[in-house]
Design a protein around this motif. Structure first.
Motif, PDB file in Angstrom:
ATOM      1  N   VAL A 138      16.877 136.795 -20.961  1.00 29.99           N
ATOM      2  CA  VAL A 138      17.059 135.502 -21.621  1.00 29.99           C
ATOM      3  C   VAL A 138      18.206 135.635 -22.614  1.00 29.99           C
ATOM      4  O   VAL A 138      18.444 136.712 -23.169  1.00 29.99           O
ATOM      5  CB  VAL A 138      15.776 135.040 -22.336  1.00 29.99           C
ATOM      6  CG1 VAL A 138      14.648 134.856 -21.352  1.00 29.99           C
ATOM      7  CG2 VAL A 138      15.370 136.026 -23.424  1.00 29.99           C
ATOM      8  N   GLU A 139      18.903 134.547 -22.810  1.00 29.35           N
ATOM      9  CA  GLU A 139      20.067 134.572 -23.692  1.00 29.35           C
ATOM     10  C   GLU A 139      19.713 134.024 -25.069  1.00 29.35           C
ATOM     11  O   GLU A 139      19.098 132.963 -25.189  1.00 29.35           O
ATOM     12  CB  GLU A 139      21.200 133.747 -23.084  1.00 29.35           C
ATOM     13  CG  GLU A 139      22.498 133.821 -23.873  1.00 29.35           C
ATOM     14  CD  GLU A 139      23.622 133.046 -23.218  1.00 29.35           C
ATOM     15  OE1 GLU A 139      24.193 132.165 -23.889  1.00 29.35           O
ATOM     16  OE2 GLU A 139      23.910 133.313 -22.036  1.00 29.35           O
ATOM     17  N   VAL A 140      20.094 134.763 -26.091  1.00 29.72           N
ATOM     18  CA  VAL A 140      19.892 134.333 -27.472  1.00 29.72           C
ATOM     19  C   VAL A 140      21.204 134.545 -28.221  1.00 29.72           C
ATOM     20  O   VAL A 140      21.697 135.679 -28.298  1.00 29.72           O
ATOM     21  CB  VAL A 140      18.763 135.127 -28.167  1.00 29.72           C
ATOM     22  CG1 VAL A 140      18.527 134.578 -29.573  1.00 29.72           C
ATOM     23  CG2 VAL A 140      17.482 135.088 -27.353  1.00 29.72           C
ATOM     24  N   ASP A 141      21.761 133.470 -28.716  1.00 26.46           N
ATOM     25  CA  ASP A 141      23.029 133.545 -29.459  1.00 26.46           C
ATOM     26  C   ASP A 141      24.113 134.256 -28.658  1.00 26.46           C
ATOM     27  O   ASP A 141      24.894 135.054 -29.193  1.00 26.46           O
ATOM     28  CB  ASP A 141      22.819 134.250 -30.804  1.00 26.46           C
ATOM     29  CG  ASP A 141      21.910 133.463 -31.733  1.00 26.46           C
ATOM     30  OD1 ASP A 141      22.032 132.225 -31.766  1.00 26.46           O
ATOM     31  OD2 ASP A 141      21.068 134.079 -32.413  1.00 26.46           O
ATOM     32  N   ALA A 190      13.100 126.315 -30.677  1.00 22.74           N
ATOM     33  CA  ALA A 190      13.070 127.316 -29.608  1.00 22.74           C
ATOM     34  C   ALA A 190      13.983 128.493 -29.938  1.00 22.74           C
ATOM     35  O   ALA A 190      13.630 129.655 -29.713  1.00 22.74           O
ATOM     36  CB  ALA A 190      13.480 126.675 -28.289  1.00 22.74           C
ATOM     37  N   LEU A 191      15.160 128.180 -30.481  1.00 19.05           N
ATOM     38  CA  LEU A 191      16.095 129.250 -30.846  1.00 19.05           C
ATOM     39  C   LEU A 191      15.516 130.126 -31.947  1.00 19.05           C
ATOM     40  O   LEU A 191      15.605 131.363 -31.884  1.00 19.05           O
ATOM     41  CB  LEU A 191      17.427 128.645 -31.293  1.00 19.05           C
ATOM     42  CG  LEU A 191      18.509 129.639 -31.733  1.00 19.05           C
ATOM     43  CD1 LEU A 191      18.846 130.606 -30.603  1.00 19.05           C
ATOM     44  CD2 LEU A 191      19.759 128.897 -32.201  1.00 19.05           C
ATOM     45  N   ASP A 192      14.901 129.495 -32.947  1.00 22.48           N
ATOM     46  CA  ASP A 192      14.274 130.273 -34.021  1.00 22.48           C
ATOM     47  C   ASP A 192      13.165 131.161 -33.463  1.00 22.48           C
ATOM     48  O   ASP A 192      12.984 132.303 -33.899  1.00 22.48           O
ATOM     49  CB  ASP A 192      13.706 129.338 -35.091  1.00 22.48           C
ATOM     50  CG  ASP A 192      14.795 128.664 -35.914  1.00 22.48           C
ATOM     51  OD1 ASP A 192      15.951 129.134 -35.864  1.00 22.48           O
ATOM     52  OD2 ASP A 192      14.494 127.659 -36.594  1.00 22.48           O
ATOM     53  N   GLY A 193      12.423 130.619 -32.490  1.00 20.45           N
ATOM     54  CA  GLY A 193      11.356 131.403 -31.877  1.00 20.45           C
ATOM     55  C   GLY A 193      11.892 132.612 -31.137  1.00 20.45           C
ATOM     56  O   GLY A 193      11.321 133.711 -31.209  1.00 20.45           O
ATOM     57  N   ARG A 194      13.007 132.437 -30.429  1.00 20.93           N
ATOM     58  CA  ARG A 194      13.594 133.564 -29.697  1.00 20.93           C
ATOM     59  C   ARG A 194      14.155 134.612 -30.659  1.00 20.93           C
ATOM     60  O   ARG A 194      14.050 135.814 -30.407  1.00 20.93           O
ATOM     61  CB  ARG A 194      14.682 133.056 -28.749  1.00 20.93           C
ATOM     62  CG  ARG A 194      14.144 132.167 -27.641  1.00 20.93           C
ATOM     63  CD  ARG A 194      15.148 131.959 -26.541  1.00 20.93           C
ATOM     64  NE  ARG A 194      16.305 131.188 -26.952  1.00 20.93           N
ATOM     65  CZ  ARG A 194      16.369 129.865 -26.948  1.00 20.93           C
ATOM     66  NH1 ARG A 194      15.311 129.161 -26.577  1.00 20.93           N
ATOM     67  NH2 ARG A 194      17.471 129.237 -27.306  1.00 20.93           N
ATOM     68  N   ARG A 195      14.745 134.148 -31.751  1.00 26.75           N
ATOM     69  CA  ARG A 195      15.246 135.103 -32.744  1.00 26.75           C
ATOM     70  C   ARG A 195      14.099 135.906 -33.346  1.00 26.75           C
ATOM     71  O   ARG A 195      14.233 137.113 -33.604  1.00 26.75           O
ATOM     72  CB  ARG A 195      16.002 134.352 -33.840  1.00 26.75           C
ATOM     73  CG  ARG A 195      17.358 133.808 -33.385  1.00 26.75           C
ATOM     74  CD  ARG A 195      17.959 132.875 -34.413  1.00 26.75           C
ATOM     75  NE  ARG A 195      19.304 132.443 -34.054  1.00 26.75           N
ATOM     76  CZ  ARG A 195      19.946 131.443 -34.639  1.00 26.75           C
ATOM     77  NH1 ARG A 195      19.351 130.763 -35.627  1.00 26.75           N
ATOM     78  NH2 ARG A 195      21.167 131.111 -34.255  1.00 26.75           N
ATOM     79  N   ALA A 196      12.965 135.234 -33.564  1.00 27.08           N
ATOM     80  CA  ALA A 196      11.792 135.936 -34.094  1.00 27.08           C
ATOM     81  C   ALA A 196      11.284 136.972 -33.086  1.00 27.08           C
ATOM     82  O   ALA A 196      10.809 138.048 -33.477  1.00 27.08           O
ATOM     83  CB  ALA A 196      10.691 134.933 -34.425  1.00 27.08           C
ATOM     84  N   MET A 197      11.383 136.667 -31.797  1.00 25.34           N
ATOM     85  CA  MET A 197      10.947 137.616 -30.769  1.00 25.34           C
ATOM     86  C   MET A 197      11.838 138.859 -30.760  1.00 25.34           C
ATOM     87  O   MET A 197      11.367 139.967 -30.493  1.00 25.34           O
ATOM     88  CB  MET A 197      10.957 136.943 -29.395  1.00 25.34           C
ATOM     89  CG  MET A 197       9.906 135.861 -29.229  1.00 25.34           C
ATOM     90  SD  MET A 197       9.981 135.055 -27.612  1.00 25.34           S
ATOM     91  CE  MET A 197       9.350 136.378 -26.562  1.00 25.34           C
ATOM     92  N   ILE A 198      13.109 138.677 -31.045  1.00 25.68           N
ATOM     93  CA  ILE A 198      14.007 139.834 -31.146  1.00 25.68           C
ATOM     94  C   ILE A 198      13.598 140.694 -32.339  1.00 25.68           C
ATOM     95  O   ILE A 198      13.490 141.923 -32.242  1.00 25.68           O
ATOM     96  CB  ILE A 198      15.472 139.376 -31.288  1.00 25.68           C
ATOM     97  CG1 ILE A 198      15.921 138.640 -30.026  1.00 25.68           C
ATOM     98  CG2 ILE A 198      16.388 140.569 -31.560  1.00 25.68           C
ATOM     99  CD1 ILE A 198      17.272 137.961 -30.163  1.00 25.68           C
ATOM    100  N   ALA A 199      13.345 140.030 -33.466  1.00 26.22           N
ATOM    101  CA  ALA A 199      12.980 140.757 -34.684  1.00 26.22           C
ATOM    102  C   ALA A 199      11.668 141.517 -34.517  1.00 26.22           C
ATOM    103  O   ALA A 199      11.497 142.612 -35.067  1.00 26.22           O
ATOM    104  CB  ALA A 199      12.889 139.785 -35.856  1.00 26.22           C
ATOM    105  N   PRO A 219      12.628 140.698 -21.707  1.00 25.39           N
ATOM    106  CA  PRO A 219      11.279 140.682 -22.290  1.00 25.39           C
ATOM    107  C   PRO A 219      10.655 142.076 -22.295  1.00 25.39           C
ATOM    108  O   PRO A 219      10.672 142.782 -21.279  1.00 25.39           O
ATOM    109  CB  PRO A 219      10.510 139.728 -21.371  1.00 25.39           C
ATOM    110  CG  PRO A 219      11.568 138.818 -20.816  1.00 25.39           C
ATOM    111  CD  PRO A 219      12.774 139.697 -20.634  1.00 25.39           C
ATOM    112  N   ALA A 220      10.094 142.454 -23.428  1.00 25.11           N
ATOM    113  CA  ALA A 220       9.545 143.807 -23.581  1.00 25.11           C
ATOM    114  C   ALA A 220       8.364 144.054 -22.653  1.00 25.11           C
ATOM    115  O   ALA A 220       8.156 145.184 -22.196  1.00 25.11           O
ATOM    116  CB  ALA A 220       9.136 144.026 -25.039  1.00 25.11           C
TER     117      ALA A 220
END
Length: 336
Positions: A127-130, A85-94, A136-137
């Protein structure tokens, strides 16, 4: 002799890859010690091994430890899902699917103070990431009906932010395999979406009513309740309405009867959020039946007396009927 997770992982890696034993052993130990992911600080030590092979070895190690019964309490699987899930959220930021508050305010043309107001009113969410919050865009998408989208965001507020994100963007069988974002323009679709969103939001909070023999100000811990009823209800609804719905809804009720003829008993109302092990006490109602009268003493969760009242018993004689009548009385009294 039972094989360990390390043994199983080593055998499978040896069968699949031509790696020196000392390299494979080091990989397994480092991966297993770091929630089944090779630490980024150690990646340079295994530079000749491609990233896709490292990822497959991580999967091998994780599955090996689970099969060996070393996933006590499901910790390995939970850690894996959390990491995914964390990797997915980081990908959404990228990819720009999650925006910094500064970028979000720029896109919708508002100040930071206005964004704070929107967040406080649950019209938008972050949402919080790291340790950093992102918005959300799609909440800034000018092609969407923003007024209706913000109204839906307010409806689904009881759910955690990440769950709200999933609800709004995932296809939903109750919506004809469409996403909520697809149902904002058409009036009929939007009404269906409002109902679905309200029902989904209610699933994130449960209101329970427990009945104990005798008069108490704190919930007994050494005796079982005479009766328990609970239902999934939107926590923003008034307390007594939620308590009434819990008593009347076809949700959890136990035991099914018959019930003892208690003349003095106490109702405890509490609310629990999904995923939260602790419940929130909301009210205590002491009930005494004296002939044709019912005496009610309402106590707040803190133990502060709110009021004492008397109401007619009427034809209601059973424990549950009296409890329902008392809650209905309190509901009407609050409304008045």
């Amino acid at each position: 002799m039972t094989n360990s997770g390390w043994d199983i992982a080593m055998w499978r890696i040896d069968a699949k890859y031509d790696l020196p034993q000392f390299v494979a052993s080091s990989l397994v130990r480092k991966i297993a010690a770091n929630h089944f992911h090779l630490p980024a600080t150690d990646r340079h030590r295994f530079q000749p091994i491609p990233d896709d092979v490292i990822a497959r070895i991580e999967d091998i190690v994780r599955q090996a430890y689970i099969e060996a019964g070393e996933d006590v309490g499901g910790d390995i699987l939970r850690a894996h899902l959390w990491r995914q899930a964390l990797d997915g959220r980081r990908a959404m930021i990228a990819s720009g699917e999650l925006l910094t508050p500064t970028e979000f305010t720029r896109r919708i043309g508002v100040t930071e103070n206005r964004l704070t107001q929107l967040l406080d009113s649950y019209s938008v969410f972050a949402v919080e990431v790291d340790g950093v919050e992102y918005v959300p865009a799609f909440l800034s998408d000018p092609s969407l009906n923003r007024k209706r989208l913000q109204a839906i965001c307010q409806i689904i507020m009881p759910a955690p932010p990440l769950s709200r994100l999933d609800f709004l963007t995932a296809q939903n069988g109750t919506l004809g395999d469409r996403t909520p974002l697809d149902m904002l323009d058409d009036d009929g679709d939007y009404k269906v979406l409002e109902r679905a969103a309200a029902a989904w939001a209610a699933e994130w909070s449960r209101t329970s009513v427990r009945v104990y023999d005798g008069l108490h100000e704190t919930e007994p811990i050494d005796v079982s309740p005479l009766y328990t009823a609970s239902a999934e209800i939107d926590p923003r609804r008034p307390l007594w309405k939620r308590a009434s719905e819990a008593l009347h809804a076809q949700g959890y009720q136990w035991p099914l009867g018959p019930y003892m003829d208690a003349r003095q008993f106490t109702l405890f109302v509490e609310r629990q959020t999904a995923g939260d092990g602790a419940s929130t006490p909301e009210a205590c109602v002491q009930i005494s039946v004296d002939g044709e009268d019912i005496r009610i003493r309402v106590v707040a969760a803190s133990g502060t007396t709110l009021r004492t009242e008397t109401m007619p018993a009427g034809n209601h004689r059973s424990l549950i009927d009296i409890a329902k009548r008392v809650i209905a009385y309190l509901t009407n009294a609050t409304r008045a």
